[in-house]
Design a protein around this motif. Structure first.
Motif, PDB file in Angstrom:
ATOM      1  N   ILE A 185       5.264  92.744-116.507  1.00 35.34           N
ATOM      2  CA  ILE A 185       4.318  91.734-117.001  1.00 35.34           C
ATOM      3  C   ILE A 185       3.941  90.773-115.879  1.00 35.34           C
ATOM      4  N   LEU A 186       4.931  90.361-115.087  1.00 38.29           N
ATOM      5  CA  LEU A 186       4.657  89.433-113.988  1.00 38.29           C
ATOM      6  C   LEU A 186       3.702  90.063-112.972  1.00 38.29           C
ATOM      7  N   ILE A 187       3.902  91.338-112.677  1.00 38.25           N
ATOM      8  CA  ILE A 187       3.017  92.042-111.748  1.00 38.25           C
ATOM      9  C   ILE A 187       1.593  92.087-112.296  1.00 38.25           C
ATOM     10  N   MET A 188       1.450  92.316-113.605  1.00 36.25           N
ATOM     11  CA  MET A 188       0.122  92.331-114.211  1.00 36.25           C
ATOM     12  C   MET A 188      -0.563  90.971-114.046  1.00 36.25           C
ATOM     13  N   LEU A 189       0.186  89.877-114.230  1.00 39.17           N
ATOM     14  CA  LEU A 189      -0.385  88.546-114.085  1.00 39.17           C
ATOM     15  C   LEU A 189      -0.786  88.263-112.636  1.00 39.17           C
ATOM     16  N   VAL A 190       0.042  88.697-111.687  1.00 39.65           N
ATOM     17  CA  VAL A 190      -0.312  88.555-110.275  1.00 39.65           C
ATOM     18  C   VAL A 190      -1.563  89.366-109.963  1.00 39.65           C
ATOM     19  N   PHE A 191      -1.639  90.547-110.544  1.00 38.28           N
ATOM     20  CA  PHE A 191      -2.811  91.420-110.384  1.00 38.28           C
ATOM     21  C   PHE A 191      -4.076  90.694-110.831  1.00 38.28           C
ATOM     22  N   VAL A 192      -4.037  90.103-112.023  1.00 35.94           N
ATOM     23  CA  VAL A 192      -5.217  89.421-112.578  1.00 35.94           C
ATOM     24  C   VAL A 192      -5.604  88.231-111.712  1.00 35.94           C
ATOM     25  N   ARG A 193      -4.618  87.419-111.357  1.00 33.15           N
ATOM     26  CA  ARG A 193      -4.907  86.241-110.539  1.00 33.15           C
ATOM     27  C   ARG A 193      -5.479  86.648-109.189  1.00 33.15           C
ATOM     28  N   SER A 194      -4.950  87.697-108.589  1.00 38.56           N
ATOM     29  CA  SER A 194      -5.410  88.141-107.271  1.00 38.56           C
ATOM     30  C   SER A 194      -6.838  88.641-107.321  1.00 38.56           C
ATOM     31  N   MET A 219       4.763  77.021-116.749  1.00 35.03           N
ATOM     32  CA  MET A 219       3.787  76.690-115.700  1.00 35.03           C
ATOM     33  C   MET A 219       2.873  77.877-115.424  1.00 35.03           C
ATOM     34  N   ILE A 220       3.427  79.087-115.435  1.00 30.99           N
ATOM     35  CA  ILE A 220       2.610  80.280-115.217  1.00 30.99           C
ATOM     36  C   ILE A 220       1.584  80.413-116.339  1.00 30.99           C
ATOM     37  N   PHE A 221       2.023  80.168-117.585  1.00 27.66           N
ATOM     38  CA  PHE A 221       1.102  80.258-118.718  1.00 27.66           C
ATOM     39  C   PHE A 221      -0.016  79.227-118.618  1.00 27.66           C
ATOM     40  N   LEU A 222       0.340  77.984-118.325  1.00 30.27           N
ATOM     41  CA  LEU A 222      -0.660  76.926-118.253  1.00 30.27           C
ATOM     42  C   LEU A 222      -1.676  77.174-117.138  1.00 30.27           C
ATOM     43  N   LEU A 272     -11.303  87.568-116.562  1.00 25.88           N
ATOM     44  CA  LEU A 272      -9.964  87.965-116.119  1.00 25.88           C
ATOM     45  C   LEU A 272      -8.857  86.980-116.512  1.00 25.88           C
ATOM     46  N   PRO A 273      -9.044  85.650-116.342  1.00 25.98           N
ATOM     47  CA  PRO A 273      -7.938  84.733-116.671  1.00 25.98           C
ATOM     48  C   PRO A 273      -7.490  84.787-118.124  1.00 25.98           C
ATOM     49  N   LEU A 274      -8.318  85.333-119.031  1.00 27.34           N
ATOM     50  CA  LEU A 274      -7.909  85.430-120.436  1.00 27.34           C
ATOM     51  C   LEU A 274      -6.665  86.294-120.608  1.00 27.34           C
ATOM     52  N   ILE A 275      -6.446  87.216-119.663  1.00 24.40           N
ATOM     53  CA  ILE A 275      -5.278  88.105-119.758  1.00 24.40           C
ATOM     54  C   ILE A 275      -3.982  87.316-119.602  1.00 24.40           C
ATOM     55  N   GLY A 276      -4.084  86.073-119.104  1.00 19.24           N
ATOM     56  CA  GLY A 276      -2.895  85.233-118.955  1.00 19.24           C
ATOM     57  C   GLY A 276      -2.156  84.951-120.243  1.00 19.24           C
ATOM     58  N   ILE A 277      -2.778  85.239-121.403  1.00 19.25           N
ATOM     59  CA  ILE A 277      -2.106  85.028-122.684  1.00 19.25           C
ATOM     60  C   ILE A 277      -0.814  85.852-122.777  1.00 19.25           C
ATOM     61  N   PHE A 278      -0.745  86.946-122.015  1.00 16.55           N
ATOM     62  CA  PHE A 278       0.442  87.807-122.049  1.00 16.55           C
ATOM     63  C   PHE A 278       1.649  87.145-121.381  1.00 16.55           C
ATOM     64  N   THR A 279       1.451  85.974-120.763  1.00 11.62           N
ATOM     65  CA  THR A 279       2.578  85.273-120.147  1.00 11.62           C
ATOM     66  C   THR A 279       3.692  85.007-121.139  1.00 11.62           C
ATOM     67  N   PHE A 280       3.359  84.779-122.403  1.00 10.23           N
ATOM     68  CA  PHE A 280       4.384  84.454-123.387  1.00 10.23           C
ATOM     69  C   PHE A 280       5.272  85.649-123.731  1.00 10.23           C
ATOM     70  N   LEU A 281       4.965  86.815-123.179  1.00 12.00           N
ATOM     71  CA  LEU A 281       5.884  87.949-123.306  1.00 12.00           C
ATOM     72  C   LEU A 281       7.000  87.884-122.272  1.00 12.00           C
ATOM     73  N   LEU A 282       6.864  86.986-121.295  1.00 15.61           N
ATOM     74  CA  LEU A 282       7.924  86.807-120.306  1.00 15.61           C
ATOM     75  C   LEU A 282       9.096  86.039-120.917  1.00 15.61           C
ATOM     76  N   PRO A 283      10.328  86.327-120.491  1.00 15.77           N
ATOM     77  CA  PRO A 283      11.474  85.535-120.967  1.00 15.77           C
ATOM     78  C   PRO A 283      11.393  84.109-120.438  1.00 15.77           C
ATOM     79  N   SER A 284      11.857  83.167-121.232  1.00 16.93           N
ATOM     80  CA  SER A 284      11.858  81.762-120.824  1.00 16.93           C
ATOM     81  C   SER A 284      12.892  81.526-119.728  1.00 16.93           C
ATOM     82  N   ASP A 285      12.833  80.343-119.122  1.00 15.27           N
ATOM     83  CA  ASP A 285      13.799  79.993-118.082  1.00 15.27           C
ATOM     84  C   ASP A 285      15.224  79.979-118.632  1.00 15.27           C
ATOM     85  N   LYS A 286      15.394  79.518-119.879  1.00 18.08           N
ATOM     86  CA  LYS A 286      16.734  79.497-120.490  1.00 18.08           C
ATOM     87  C   LYS A 286      17.277  80.910-120.657  1.00 18.08           C
TER      88      LYS A 286
END
Length: 422
Positions: A237-246, A301-304, A395-409
């Motif tokens: 998921i993180l790679i996908m977000l980096v892909f979109v941002r890039s 922060m990544i989601f925002l 493209l930035p709309l795909i950032g909604i998938f950030t919430f599939l990432l585990p939280s810091d806790k």
């Protein structure tokens, strides 16, 4: 927590070179950030001079895309390789050697008289960047103490500040002097080599102390099979977000100047100002993103950074010239505020492999940006600049998938379950 330098760390004592666990070595962080500024300002003048290359060498958008692909894909392929090697055998000399490649690339570019010569020169610049980024990120991690988000932001803000200077350097140097203006950047690379030698000596003393290597060895404990699957899913998921941002950043940095020239009849010099606004705001966002992530959470922060930029990105293609400048500034600040955060988040996912993970994430950012520029260049040749820019605004709309990432806790709990000291 104590964040000041201990006396021994501040003086670089040979008798006690190891850094106190609670200390943040700001002099090293500032030095590595300065070199990051040198490196990325040099690398970023390549896309910034695309309008000049297109006019002087009569290139197509596809050929422009291949130049961007050459520099970014070189960095993307080699960064994880350098990071993996350095995780196995940390080598401080990689830092000045990498800047030597950059020096060579800019020297070749100054005398390039053909499309192929330009390609070869940018490959050298890409190799220099590949050598620098994973080891620069490791130095930042070593000097961070407890302020990992802040440390990575200090490191990354140098790079993003360097990127933001590229349009102005193009306006002041390459437009008046042509490609020969690249000769001036060999002096910047030479200064970078000198600073890298200073950093490499500190890096070497840290390795001699043994503490850093013991800590990394302890952090490399293999996770259990169930946890390994969760980590793999999170990295995907993180790679996908980096892909979109890039891809989005590549669309602005490589081609938006052409869009501005077409829509508003701007000169190349004036169009570069708007790209500078986007990149300079991104550098500022990078600096604030790390401390905010330390306080409010890295996943948040990544989601925002993605969700906040999405509605503004959708408005951008339809704005007038004034609001184009305003929107580019705000989008750059918001979207690039997560640039350093994604690196730290990935390091938390896979502790103990700082070079490999940093090379993967930053290398992927370069590689996806290069691939995006190549694909977008082909699409622009086929459909025109404005329609492709409108498509990229989604493209930035795909950032909604950030919430599939585990939280810091959750990441901290995984580290505790795995017995990691990272």
């Amino acid at each position: 927590m104590q964040t000041s330098l201990t006396k021994d760390a501040a003086m670089g004592s040979k008798n006690q070179p190891g850094l106190d666990a609670q200390s943040t070595v700001y002099r090293i962080l500032i030095a590595i950030s300065l070199v990051h500024l040198f490196n990325d300002s040099i690398q970023s003048v390549i896309p910034a001079i695309f309008p000049i290359l297109k006019d002087s060498m009569h290139l197509t958008y596809t050929q422009i895309g291949w130049i961007s692909f050459a520099i970014n894909f070189t960095a993307s392929i080699m960064q994880p390789v350098v990071g993996w090697f350095a995780d196995k055998k940390p080598t401080p000399s990689i830092l000045p050697i990498g800047m030597g490649f950059t020096f060579t690339g800019m020297l070749l570019l100054a005398f390039a008289d053909s499309y192929m010569a330009v390609l070869i020169s940018v490959i050298f610049v890409g190799l220099g960047s590949a050598a620098f980024h994973p080891e620069g990120s490791r130095v930042s991690h070593m000097a961070a103490g407890p302020r990992r988000g802040l440390a990575q932001s200090i490191f990354q803000v140098g790079g993003n500040a360097g990127q933001s200077l590229a349009p102005l350097l193009t306006r002041w140097i390459f437009i008046p002097f042509g490609l020969f203006g690249a000769i001036g950047f060999t002096g910047i690379a030479a200064m970078g080599i000198a600073v890298q030698i200073y950093i490499a000596r500190w890096y070497g003393r840290m390795l001699q102390s043994g503490g850093y290597l013991r800590k990394q060895a302890a952090a490399r404990r293999a996770p259990n099979p169930a946890l390994r699957k969760r980590i793999a899913a999170a990295i995907t998921i993180l790679i996908m977000l980096v892909f979109v941002r890039s891809w989005y950043v590549a669309s602005i940095g490589s081609f938006y100047a052409f869009n501005l020239k077409e829509l508003f009849s701007l000169s190349t010099e004036d169009a570069q100002i708007y790209i500078f606004l986007f990149l300079a705001a991104g550098a500022l966002g990078t600096f604030f993103g790390g401390p905010l992530a330390d306080r409010f959470g890295k996943r948040n922060m990544i989601f925002l950074s993605m969700a906040g930029a999405a509605p503004l990105a959708l408005l951008l293609p339809y704005a007038n010239l004034f609001w184009t400048g305003v929107l580019l500034t705000i989008i750059g600040f918001i979207m690039l505020s997560s640039f350093s955060v994604t690196v730290v988040y990935a390091q938390m996912l896979i502790p103990g492999k700082i070079g490999t993970v940093s090379g993967l994430i930053t290398g992927l950012a370069f590689g996806m940006g290069g691939l995006g520029a190549l694909v977008l260049g082909n699409w622009i040749d086929a459909f025109g600049v404005s329609p492709v820019m409108q498509m990229c605004s989604f493209l930035p709309l795909i950032g909604i998938f950030t919430f599939l990432l585990p939280s810091d806790k959750v990441l901290k709990r995984w580290a505790d379950e795995n017995g990691s000291e990272e």
